[in-house]
Design a protein around this motif. Structure first.
Motif, PDB file in Angstrom:
ATOM      1  N   GLU A 300       0.833  -1.204   0.000  1.00 10.82           N
ATOM      2  CA  GLU A 300       0.000   0.000   0.000  1.00 10.82           C
ATOM      3  C   GLU A 300       0.861   1.245   0.000  1.00 10.82           C
ATOM      4  O   GLU A 300       0.558   2.241  -0.672  1.00 10.82           O
ATOM      5  N   ALA A 301       1.973   1.185   0.753  1.00 11.33           N
ATOM      6  CA  ALA A 301       2.879   2.337   0.800  1.00 11.33           C
ATOM      7  C   ALA A 301       3.545   2.536  -0.549  1.00 11.33           C
ATOM      8  O   ALA A 301       3.747   3.672  -1.005  1.00 11.33           O
ATOM      9  N   LEU A 302       3.865   1.427  -1.238  1.00  5.95           N
ATOM     10  CA  LEU A 302       4.492   1.543  -2.557  1.00  5.95           C
ATOM     11  C   LEU A 302       3.547   2.179  -3.580  1.00  5.95           C
ATOM     12  O   LEU A 302       3.968   2.886  -4.487  1.00  5.95           O
ATOM     13  N   LYS A 303       2.224   1.877  -3.442  1.00  5.69           N
ATOM     14  CA  LYS A 303       1.266   2.466  -4.363  1.00  5.69           C
ATOM     15  C   LYS A 303       1.247   3.990  -4.291  1.00  5.69           C
ATOM     16  O   LYS A 303       0.997   4.662  -5.273  1.00  5.69           O
ATOM     17  N   HIS A 304       1.527   4.526  -3.078  1.00  2.00           N
ATOM     18  CA  HIS A 304       1.488   5.978  -2.903  1.00  2.00           C
ATOM     19  C   HIS A 304       2.858   6.618  -3.123  1.00  2.00           C
ATOM     20  O   HIS A 304       2.983   7.837  -3.068  1.00  2.00           O
ATOM     21  N   ASN A 305       3.850   5.807  -3.317  1.00  4.50           N
ATOM     22  CA  ASN A 305       5.189   6.335  -3.570  1.00  4.50           C
ATOM     23  C   ASN A 305       5.222   6.872  -4.997  1.00  4.50           C
ATOM     24  O   ASN A 305       4.727   6.248  -5.926  1.00  4.50           O
ATOM     25  N   PHE A 306       5.863   8.041  -5.185  1.00  4.12           N
ATOM     26  CA  PHE A 306       5.871   8.681  -6.509  1.00  4.12           C
ATOM     27  C   PHE A 306       6.678   7.875  -7.516  1.00  4.12           C
ATOM     28  O   PHE A 306       6.503   8.019  -8.712  1.00  4.12           O
ATOM     29  N   GLY A 310       3.007   5.554 -11.026  1.00  4.48           N
ATOM     30  CA  GLY A 310       2.677   5.373 -12.445  1.00  4.48           C
ATOM     31  C   GLY A 310       2.514   3.901 -12.823  1.00  4.48           C
ATOM     32  O   GLY A 310       1.655   3.543 -13.633  1.00  4.48           O
ATOM     33  N   TYR A 311       3.333   3.069 -12.286  1.00  6.70           N
ATOM     34  CA  TYR A 311       3.257   1.611 -12.582  1.00  6.70           C
ATOM     35  C   TYR A 311       1.926   1.053 -12.148  1.00  6.70           C
ATOM     36  O   TYR A 311       1.257   0.323 -12.902  1.00  6.70           O
ATOM     37  N   PHE A 312       1.518   1.399 -10.890  1.00  8.73           N
ATOM     38  CA  PHE A 312       0.259   0.840 -10.374  1.00  8.73           C
ATOM     39  C   PHE A 312      -0.944   1.400 -11.122  1.00  8.73           C
ATOM     40  O   PHE A 312      -1.942   0.709 -11.332  1.00  8.73           O
ATOM     41  N   ARG A 314      -0.972   2.278 -14.320  1.00  8.98           N
ATOM     42  CA  ARG A 314      -1.020   1.565 -15.601  1.00  8.98           C
ATOM     43  C   ARG A 314      -1.663   0.192 -15.447  1.00  8.98           C
ATOM     44  O   ARG A 314      -2.436  -0.264 -16.280  1.00  8.98           O
ATOM     45  N   LEU A 315      -1.311  -0.499 -14.336  1.00  9.89           N
ATOM     46  CA  LEU A 315      -1.934  -1.810 -14.083  1.00  9.89           C
ATOM     47  C   LEU A 315      -3.446  -1.687 -13.922  1.00  9.89           C
ATOM     48  O   LEU A 315      -4.205  -2.526 -14.395  1.00  9.89           O
ATOM     49  N   GLU A 316      -3.922  -0.612 -13.271  1.00  4.96           N
ATOM     50  CA  GLU A 316      -5.359  -0.435 -13.072  1.00  4.96           C
ATOM     51  C   GLU A 316      -6.065  -0.166 -14.401  1.00  4.96           C
ATOM     52  O   GLU A 316      -7.169  -0.672 -14.667  1.00  4.96           O
ATOM     53  N   ARG A 317      -5.404   0.643 -15.299  1.00  2.00           N
ATOM     54  CA  ARG A 317      -6.029   0.917 -16.590  1.00  2.00           C
ATOM     55  C   ARG A 317      -6.149  -0.377 -17.427  1.00  2.00           C
ATOM     56  O   ARG A 317      -7.163  -0.643 -18.070  1.00  2.00           O
ATOM     57  N   GLU A 318      -5.104  -1.147 -17.437  1.00  2.00           N
ATOM     58  CA  GLU A 318      -5.156  -2.422 -18.190  1.00  2.00           C
ATOM     59  C   GLU A 318      -6.234  -3.360 -17.610  1.00  2.00           C
ATOM     60  O   GLU A 318      -6.929  -4.057 -18.353  1.00  2.00           O
TER      61      GLU A 318
END
Length: 325
Positions: A300-306, A310-312, A314-318
């Motif tokens: 969860e902390a990595l998702k909010h890391n700048f 962007g990686y997370f 992109r995964l959500e859009r796909e």
């Protein structure tokens, strides 16, 4: 004393008439004996001539056709009879004709009767020998009749004794006829037999109805008689047999597993009987749970890391694109 002319005439007439009568008698007797006609010989063999004599008549189909010319004893069982038959009759007598000895009326002399055969063979020839049949002799018939009369007399005597015993009330028949109680019991028995017969007839009718209803498809037995139902039942039974085999295999494997557990073999026995291992597993599971929670926090902390945001994204859009597809 000299005879007169009239006496001589009378004597001459008497002699002439006598000669005529003699000639006529000779002719009649000779004609009867077939002495003046065209005749030929025919032979047959009997074992008993029954009083047959030379000169007796020979008949074919009831017609006088000849006479007995000779009787010769060949041996103790064979007697040859020579017959003279009118030649005109030979063409009618076949070789399968049969000669028998009978009597001319009830008290007449003996005669030979020639019975026609089937007519399929050729006519006899002069001097031929035909077969014979010996009929029952009068003496044998009288002896048989005498035995029959004796037997009839004995039968009548025995029947008279039985009738007297019945009238006196002896024996089963006498009791039935003279005892009123037995007659009453017999009548009652017959009544019960009639009732039993009536009940049996009703039971038979009911049984016939039951058998007829078995062919009706609206009842259980009728359904069982249906071929489609029978095939379905056979399929079900076959499947049950197969399932039973598989269940038996599972039960066998389960029995082996239980026996292994009882014997201290396998991981289950080790887990269920070693408390230290159980405690270690519990602590391990606790640590795994805590590590999983901390890992979730780190993700969860990595998702909010700048750096990783962007990686997370992109995964959500796909992921949304895949859901729309």
């Amino acid at each position: 004393m000299e005879k007169t002319t009239s006496q001589k005439i009378r004597l001459g007439l008497f002699v002439i008439i006598g000669l005529l009568i003699f000639v006529l008698a000779t002719y009649l007797i000779g004609d009867k004996q077939k002495m003046f006609g065209k005749t030929s010989h025919l032979e047959t063999i009997f074992d008993n001539v029954n009083g047959l004599q030379i000169g007796n008549n020979v008949r074919y189909s009831g017609v006088n056709v000849g006479t007995v010319r000779g009787i010769e004893m060949i041996n103790d069982t064979n007697i040859k009879v020579d017959m003279i038959i009118d030649k005109d009759i030979f063409k009618h007598i076949k070789k399968d004709a049969v000669a028998t000895i009978g009597s001319d009326g009830l008290v007449g002399s003996m005669i030979i009767n020639i019975l026609p055969g089937k007519g399929t063979q050729s006519p006899v020839e002069p001097g031929d020998k035909i077969s014979s049949v010996n009929r029952i002799r009068t003496d044998d018939l009288l002896n048989t009749l005498n035995k029959t009369n004796n037997n009839a007399a004995r039968l009548t005597e025995n029947l008279l004794i039985i009738t007297e015993e019945i009238n006196d009330g002896k024996g089963t028949v006498g009791l039935l006829l003279n005892d009123a109680e037995i007659a009453k019991d017999l009548k009652e028995t017959m009544r019960y037999l009639k009732i039993s017969g009536r009940e049996t007839a009703n039971a038979t009718k009911n049984l016939n109805r039951l058998l007829e209803s078995m062919n009706n498809k609206d009842n259980v037995i009728g359904v069982l008689n249906d071929k489609a139902v029978a095939n379905s039942i056979k399929t079900i039974v076959s499947n049950l047999d197969n399932s039973t085999v598989e269940i038996n295999k599972v039960v066998t494997n389960l029995n082996k597993t239980i026996l292994n557990i009882k014997d201290g073999k396998g991981a289950l026995n080790y887990l269920s009987n070693d408390p230290k291992l159980v405690n270690k597993i519990d602590s391990t599971m606790t640590n795994v749970t805590e590590s999983s929670a901390k890992l979730n926090e780190n993700l969860e902390a990595l998702k909010h890391n700048f750096l990783f945001r962007g990686y997370f994204r992109r995964l959500e859009r796909e992921k949304r694109k895949e859901q729309k597809k």
